[in-house]
Design an enzyme around this catalytic site. Structure first.
Site, PDB file in Angstrom:
ATOM      1  N   HIS A  19      -7.110  -2.985   2.583  1.00 15.96           N
ATOM      2  CA  HIS A  19      -7.461  -3.023   1.162  1.00 15.96           C
ATOM      3  C   HIS A  19      -6.513  -3.948   0.415  1.00 15.96           C
ATOM      4  O   HIS A  19      -5.344  -4.123   0.788  1.00 15.96           O
ATOM      5  CB  HIS A  19      -7.427  -1.609   0.557  1.00 15.96           C
ATOM      6  CG  HIS A  19      -6.041  -1.111   0.258  1.00 15.96           C
ATOM      7  ND1 HIS A  19      -5.345  -1.450  -0.891  1.00 15.96           N
ATOM      8  CD2 HIS A  19      -5.216  -0.283   0.950  1.00 15.96           C
ATOM      9  CE1 HIS A  19      -4.166  -0.855  -0.888  1.00 15.96           C
ATOM     10  NE2 HIS A  19      -4.060  -0.136   0.230  1.00 15.96           N
ATOM     11  N   CYS A  20      -7.070  -4.588  -0.605  1.00 13.87           N
ATOM     12  CA  CYS A  20      -6.266  -5.264  -1.623  1.00 13.87           C
ATOM     13  C   CYS A  20      -6.546  -4.511  -2.928  1.00 13.87           C
ATOM     14  O   CYS A  20      -6.726  -3.287  -2.890  1.00 13.87           O
ATOM     15  CB  CYS A  20      -6.611  -6.742  -1.702  1.00 13.87           C
ATOM     16  SG  CYS A  20      -8.374  -7.085  -1.840  1.00 13.87           S
ATOM     17  N   THR A  21      -6.625  -5.189  -4.055  1.00 15.27           N
ATOM     18  CA  THR A  21      -6.905  -4.448  -5.287  1.00 15.27           C
ATOM     19  C   THR A  21      -8.357  -3.972  -5.327  1.00 15.27           C
ATOM     20  O   THR A  21      -8.639  -2.784  -5.489  1.00 15.27           O
ATOM     21  CB  THR A  21      -6.601  -5.327  -6.511  1.00 15.27           C
ATOM     22  OG1 THR A  21      -5.232  -5.751  -6.449  1.00 15.27           O
ATOM     23  CG2 THR A  21      -6.807  -4.528  -7.799  1.00 15.27           C
TER      24      THR A  21
END
EC number: 3.1.3.48
Length: 359
Positions: free
Chosen positions: A130-132
């Site tokens: 995941h990123c943002t």
């Protein structure tokens, strides 16, 4: 004390929290979970915490083995919420700007995934990334791994990611960078194939040159052995039943002595002939030169060595001939085996024996 973010990320609420598993991989992408304090600032149906993440995966019959956090902050949730569920957590800080120019981020992500897959024996344990929002940075790094490590094309990687996540990579620069990375890999593979062909060609030429050199060495050794056989036949006379140079000898016919032996024997007879003036009268001096007299004395000494054999000392002429014949038979056996190191040893032995004879 863990620092927390006070603001929900922009546009975070409009993306679905969890995507599907990318086919033929163990990757599953989701947006960053947020802590309970931030969750109070949004509608209940939009909330997504670490507890929500594990609950949704459990409902699907899935579970995580590794979570890779690509966001550039650690304020959205506490990593202990992940590790407390016996899930490995790794952090790769990826800034939102200038990200595609950071090759170190790509290498770090590749290394984290490779280390985990090498150590994890459970093929069903998923790798959550995941990123943002779980779109751009996740899409770029996962596609780079599929291209660089698994050999996918850029179109295959991008299509697989977008279908599994449910969203397209928004930044065109990321998509262009993925196509460029795939092209660079293809060009590098072509160069590697050409280098491999060049190495194969050099290896073939080297093997051919080695075969030519070995053939030349065999011809040279055969020539040397033939010359040695001719010399041995001329020295040994008729005692050879099977001469190396192919000359057959009939053992029933009487053969003359070697010419050198005849000359030495005549000189020896002249030396022992009684003098007409009396036994005590010294022989008249020869009219030859001092060099001829010295040669005559040397020949006389050689005749003495050949004709007189004391018991227990030295060898007779026939013994020497037998020894010489045995040596030649040994040489021929070595040549028939064709082993280069044995042939080389025979050559050195012959050279040493010739050198000692001259000395």
């Amino acid at each position: 004390m863990v620092r927390v973010c006070r603001v929900v990320p922009k546009d975070w609420s409009k993306f679905q929290p969890v995507g599907n598993v990318i086919p033929r991989t163990r990757f599953i992408v989701f947006k960053t979970p947020i802590n309970s304090q931030l969750s109070t600032k949004i509608h209940k149906e939009q909330r997504f915490t670490t507890n929500d993440l594990f609950r949704q995966l459990s409902e699907r019959g899935q579970y995580l083995g590794l979570v890779v956090d690509l966001s550039d902050t650690d304020r959205y949730y506490d990593k202990k919420d992940i590790t407390g569920m016996c899930v490995q957590y790794e952090k790769v800080n990826c800034p939102g700007r200038g990200f595609i120019e950071r090759d170190d981020c790509v290498e770090s992500f590749h290394q984290v995934i490779q280390d985990y897959t090498d150590k994890c024996d459970d093929p069903d344990a998923l790798i959550g990334v995941h990123c943002t929002n779980g779109i751009n940075r996740c899409g770029y790094l996962i596609c780079r791994f599929l291209i660089d490590r698994l050999g996918w094309s850029s179109h295959e990687a991008i299509d697989a990611f977008e279908q599994a996540r449910g969203y397209s990579i928004e930044k065109g620069a990321y998509v262009m960078a993925l196509h460029k990375a795939a092209k660079d890999k293809r060009d590098k593979q072509v160069d590697s194939d050409s280098d491999s062909s060049e190495r194969q060609r050099k290896k073939k030429n080297k093997r051919k040159h080695r075969e030519i050199v070995e053939h030349e060495n065999i011809v040279l050794i055969n020539t040397i052995i033939g010359e040695l056989g001719s010399q041995a036949a001329s020295v040994s006379g008729t005692d050879y039943q099977n001469s190396p140079n192919g000359v057959s000898v009939d053992p029933g016919q009487p053969q003359p002595h070697h010419w050198g032996f005849a000359i030495k024997r005549s000189k020896y007879a002249q030396l022992n002939q009684p003098v007409a003036n009396g036994a005590n009268t010294p022989p008249e001096p020869s009219e030859g030169t001092p060099q001829e007299e010295e040669e005559f004395e040397e020949d006389f000494e050689e005749i003495e060595e050949e004709t007189e054999t004391e018991p227990g000392k030295g060898q007779s002429v026939s013994s020497k001939r037998r020894a010489r014949r045995n040596r030649m038979q040994k040489y021929m056996q070595v040549m028939q085996r064709g082993r280069f190191h044995e042939i080389q040893a025979i050559r050195e032995e012959v050279a040493l024996s010739h050198g000692s004879a001259r000395d």
